[in-house]
Scaffold this motif. Structure first.
Motif, PDB file in Angstrom:
ATOM      1  N   LEU A 132      55.249  47.983  45.384  1.00  0.00           N
ATOM      2  CA  LEU A 132      54.921  49.384  45.671  1.00  0.00           C
ATOM      3  C   LEU A 132      55.772  49.935  46.810  1.00  0.00           C
ATOM      4  N   ALA A 133      55.943  49.148  47.856  1.00  0.00           N
ATOM      5  CA  ALA A 133      56.761  49.591  48.992  1.00  0.00           C
ATOM      6  C   ALA A 133      58.202  49.847  48.537  1.00  0.00           C
ATOM      7  N   THR A 134      58.709  48.982  47.678  1.00  0.00           N
ATOM      8  CA  THR A 134      60.068  49.157  47.153  1.00  0.00           C
ATOM      9  C   THR A 134      60.172  50.445  46.343  1.00  0.00           C
ATOM     10  N   TRP A 135      59.240  50.659  45.424  1.00  0.00           N
ATOM     11  CA  TRP A 135      59.302  51.833  44.549  1.00  0.00           C
ATOM     12  C   TRP A 135      59.105  53.141  45.317  1.00  0.00           C
ATOM     13  N   LEU A 136      58.155  53.145  46.255  1.00  0.00           N
ATOM     14  CA  LEU A 136      57.915  54.383  47.015  1.00  0.00           C
ATOM     15  C   LEU A 136      59.066  54.664  47.983  1.00  0.00           C
ATOM     16  N   SER A 137      59.649  53.613  48.543  1.00  0.00           N
ATOM     17  CA  SER A 137      60.820  53.805  49.401  1.00  0.00           C
ATOM     18  C   SER A 137      61.996  54.353  48.600  1.00  0.00           C
TER      19      SER A 137
END
Length: 189
Positions: A132-137
């Motif tokens: 999630l952190a990767t995709w939202l970043s």
């Protein structure tokens, strides 16, 4: 007769006080959730409707943040797709085309994020948070890159100013989503 009026007035006042207390509680939920974001006023404004459902749940606030970001991203992308390329100079046309592609990529990442947020599992929580952190970043970076494309274009153009304003707001919403995700990762669900 005056006793029935008094009783009616008493019930009315109690219902007003109760409604006011409920609104205050909802406001405190959204204020608390948005306290971790960089754009708190925008967060409170856009997430207030979710207060009665999200309450003190970090996972529900993260879902709400991503849902709002998706809705806004769709609106911005839709408005960019409606713009006629012929209304722009060559450099602006290239920036517009790139921006459309970047916003579509951003939207795809936001949708993937929402799908995972709807199916959080304790056994996979850390891996899900990492994804999630990767995709939202990436969604946030896509919007920032879109804005970079318009940096050397005709800043005097009303269309370019409108694109910058809309994409900037969309970027702020994505930033708020990422902050809400980080709160979820720290607090657990």
């Amino acid at each position: 007769m005056s006793s029935s009026i008094t009783v009616s007035l008493l019930f009315f006042l109690l219902s007003v006080c109760s409604a006011s207390s409920l609104a205050s509680k909802r406001n405190s939920y959204v204020q608390n959730a948005c306290s971790v974001t960089h754009y708190q006023a925008l967060c409170v404004q856009t997430l207030a409707p979710f207060s009665s459902v999200a309450k003190n749940s970090p996972s529900k606030w993260a879902r709400a943040g991503v849902s709002v970001a998706i809705s806004d991203n769709k609106d911005v992308l839709r408005s960019l797709l409606k713009m006629r390329r012929s209304a722009f100079g060559k450099r602006d046309r290239v920036a517009l085309s790139d921006c459309r592609e970047l916003l579509q990529d951003s939207l795809d990442n936001l949708h993937k994020s929402l799908a995972v947020l709807r199916t959080l599992r304790a056994s996979e929580f850390q891996e899900q948070m990492s994804d999630l952190a990767t995709w939202l970043s990436t969604a946030l970076t896509d919007k920032d890159t879109c804005l970079d494309g318009f940096e050397k274009t005709s800043a005097k153009s009303a269309m370019v100013r409108m694109i910058r304003r809309k994409v900037t707001t969309s970027m702020y919403l994505s930033s708020n989503s990422l902050a809400l995700l980080n709160k979820l990762a720290a607090d657990g669900f």
